[in-house]
Design an enzyme around this catalytic site. Sequence first.
Site, PDB file in Angstrom:
ATOM      1  N   CYS A  78      23.665  89.925  -3.483  1.00  0.00           N
ATOM      2  CA  CYS A  78      23.514  89.393  -2.127  1.00  0.00           C
ATOM      3  C   CYS A  78      22.545  88.210  -2.131  1.00  0.00           C
ATOM      4  O   CYS A  78      22.858  87.156  -2.656  1.00  0.00           O
ATOM      5  CB  CYS A  78      23.090  90.507  -1.172  1.00  0.00           C
ATOM      6  SG  CYS A  78      23.379  90.091   0.573  1.00  0.00           S
ATOM      7  N   HIS A 101      27.297  94.678  -2.121  1.00  0.00           N
ATOM      8  CA  HIS A 101      26.230  95.556  -2.611  1.00  0.00           C
ATOM      9  C   HIS A 101      26.800  96.689  -3.477  1.00  0.00           C
ATOM     10  O   HIS A 101      27.062  97.785  -2.988  1.00  0.00           O
ATOM     11  CB  HIS A 101      25.440  96.137  -1.431  1.00  0.00           C
ATOM     12  CG  HIS A 101      24.485  95.160  -0.827  1.00  0.00           C
ATOM     13  ND1 HIS A 101      23.167  95.067  -1.222  1.00  0.00           N
ATOM     14  CD2 HIS A 101      24.671  94.207   0.122  1.00  0.00           C
ATOM     15  CE1 HIS A 101      22.566  94.108  -0.527  1.00  0.00           C
ATOM     16  NE2 HIS A 101      23.457  93.566   0.293  1.00  0.00           N
ATOM     17  N   GLU A 156      25.427  98.613  -5.511  1.00  0.00           N
ATOM     18  CA  GLU A 156      24.545  99.772  -5.696  1.00  0.00           C
ATOM     19  C   GLU A 156      24.949 100.947  -4.808  1.00  0.00           C
ATOM     20  O   GLU A 156      24.547 102.086  -5.047  1.00  0.00           O
ATOM     21  CB  GLU A 156      23.085  99.386  -5.454  1.00  0.00           C
ATOM     22  CG  GLU A 156      22.701  99.068  -4.023  1.00  0.00           C
ATOM     23  CD  GLU A 156      22.970  97.627  -3.621  1.00  0.00           C
ATOM     24  OE1 GLU A 156      22.451  97.198  -2.573  1.00  0.00           O
ATOM     25  OE2 GLU A 156      23.714  96.922  -4.356  1.00  0.00           O
TER      26      GLU A 156
END
Length: 239
Positions: free
Chosen positions: A109, A211, A213
Amino acid sequence: MTRKPIIGITPDINDIEAPETEYVVRKNYADAVLSAGGLPFILPFGAASDLYLQEIDGLLVTGGMFDIDPKLYRQAARIAYVMKPERTAFEKALIEGARNRGMPILGICNGMQLLAVCLGGGLVQDIPSEVEGAFEHKPAQSASITHHDIQVVSRSRHLDLAPGTVHAVNSVHHQSVLPADSYDVLAAASDSVIEALEAREGGFAVGVQWHPEYGASQIDDAVWRGFLAAAAQFSSNIR
């Protein structure tokens, strides 16, 4: 036992005055590194970046709810900004030092945007007002939910991604990366917003605008596997 690659993770910093100021980083960044086979270490801003780069095998530049100073990419500010100069300067020094060492870098990001800036690129300062026909890239929903599709548009040197494939990803950003000669666009959304990039030269330097994660998309695993494989190779070459 094979040594696991050490991944340095850049944290954010809150706005509480000292001595209560805190470094903050979401747990799922560290969890993703652990799950992919790495050892996550958080990198406080206070130390010189070179000291960290001597110890780690890969650099993870995280996202954050702030923007990069447009002066760093040769633009004048066109909107009001929330900036974090101390964090940006620290991450910029880490990225530049890691590039000089050939150390793998993954920018997520805001981290992708700073990687692009360090590679000589620029940014779209505000997608809604600057990209005609753009859809909402910062929806009012959890990042654990996918929001829009991206298409892999070119073959990566480091990630196992098939050109032409389409993946649903999450989305939490109002700025995006502009094209530049120093990096390839790996993936883009249907409204032309760039969603992933890779440096054309040197070692692993990849940015993704979503994202990974959160593990919300099928493409996330390829990102983490590629990054940790590059970090493991880097570690074996220098240790």
